[in-house]
Design an enzyme around this catalytic site. Structure first.
Site, PDB file in Angstrom:
ATOM      1  N   TYR A  65       9.720 -34.466 -46.654  1.00 42.65           N
ATOM      2  CA  TYR A  65       9.172 -33.290 -47.328  1.00 42.65           C
ATOM      3  C   TYR A  65       9.118 -33.589 -48.820  1.00 42.65           C
ATOM      4  CZ  TYR A  65      10.114 -30.610 -43.033  1.00 42.65           C
ATOM      5  OH  TYR A  65      10.151 -30.135 -41.747  1.00 42.65           O
ATOM      6  N   PRO A 215       7.191 -20.727 -36.419  1.00 40.53           N
ATOM      7  CA  PRO A 215       7.486 -19.495 -35.683  1.00 40.53           C
ATOM      8  C   PRO A 215       6.559 -18.346 -36.053  1.00 40.53           C
ATOM      9  CG  PRO A 215       9.105 -19.827 -37.421  1.00 40.53           C
ATOM     10  CD  PRO A 215       8.284 -21.078 -37.351  1.00 40.53           C
ATOM     11  N   LEU A 216       5.926 -18.466 -37.218  1.00 35.82           N
ATOM     12  CA  LEU A 216       4.988 -17.433 -37.673  1.00 35.82           C
ATOM     13  C   LEU A 216       3.557 -17.946 -37.685  1.00 35.82           C
ATOM     14  CD1 LEU A 216       7.153 -15.953 -40.591  1.00 35.82           C
ATOM     15  CD2 LEU A 216       6.965 -15.171 -38.229  1.00 35.82           C
TER      16      LEU A 216
END
Length: 289
Positions: A65, A215-216
């Site tokens: 990241y 998850p969204l």
């Protein structure tokens, strides 16, 4: 809040690894498209410190990241770490100069990635390392015994405490379990994308955590008439409903929604505690069919 009062309570992944089911995914602490530094490093540090203040003890990260940026910010914000904090990372990819995500599954690449995560986070050993296998949001079938064995050897050397896998098929989960135990599977899953329903139930029976990423909805937020209808009925946001549905879906599901905003972090945590009725769940379940 404390670990016991956060939505979902806690889940014991191993004898020495009990985490809050409401966790935090640190991906968004890097710059746009998870590449380069954030526009506001102080804000990123504030988010991480708010994570600890809320009682969350499960942070998901990776050295790719940024690359490197997120782990460096975590160390700056939180080191020396609270004894209760558990950092989970993943290996198996790199970042190229254009911000791409090329695979990095060769044995020496995996060994280097584990050492890099340890060094940048300032640890002696990492609580959990996931081998990330497939593409952005779907598994790539085939044997993963060779790269997973590399991580199992690093575990035996004491550099990794526990192992997991990410973006994998049920067959790949079964394959790696013949090599070494795993404590978690991290795959793409949400109320509208439910390919892993059977896998989740199988893992729950084994006491293994399932950690849904996106998850969204990920880079394209969830869009659903049913989700909007339930949210309106409960006077809640659709994202709160989606997180609450995941926590109620199975006791082995752990949440790691990401954000670069303290206010949004608090919204995610409070939203995950929304109580859904059986009728609400039945309506939401129709999204994934």
């Amino acid at each position: 809040m404390t670990a016991n009062t956060l939505p979902g309570g806690t889940f014991t992944m191993a004898d020495d690894l009990t985490v809050t089911r409401t966790g935090y995914g640190a991906m968004q602490l890097a710059g746009p498209h998870v590449f380069g530094p954030p526009a506001d490093r102080d804000a990123a540090i504030a988010v991480l410190r708010a994570v600890i203040e809320l009682g969350i003890n499960h942070i998901d990260t990776s050295d790719f990241y940024g690359p490197y940026v997120t782990n460096e910010i975590i160390k700056e914000a939180l080191h020396p770490y609270p004894d209760s904090l558990h950092l989970v990372t993943k290996v198996g990819s790199l970042r190229d100069a254009e911000g791409g995500w090329p695979k990095a599954m060769a044995p020496e690449q995996l060994r280097q990635a584990v050492h890099d995560n340890i060094d940048r986070l300032g640890l002696d050993a990492i609580d959990v390392v996931n081998l990330r296998v497939g593409g952005l949001d779907s598994p790539t079938p085939g044997s993963i015994a060779e790269p997973f064995t590399v991580l199992a050897e690093l575990q035996q050397q004491g550099l990794i405490k526990h192992l997991g896998v990410s973006t994998v098929t049920a067959d790949q989960v079964a394959e790696v379990q013949t090599i070494a135990p795993i404590v978690c599977v991290q795959n793409f899953y949400n109320v509208a994308h439910r390919d892993d329903d059977q896998l989740i139930d199988s893992l729950a029976a084994q006491g293994i955590a399932y950690v849904p990423y996106f998850p969204l909805g990920g880079f394209s937020p969830l869009q659903s008439a049913e989700l909007e209808a339930v949210a309106a009925r409960l006077d809640a946001s659709p994202m709160s409903v989606a997180l609450a549905w995941l926590l109620q879906r199975s006791p082995n599901i752990l949440l790691i929604p990401g954000t670069s905003s303290v206010d949004h972090l608090r919204e995610n945590v409070s939203g995950a505690g929304l109580a859904l009725s059986a009728d609400d769940v039945a309506e939401l379940d129709r999204i994934g069919t």
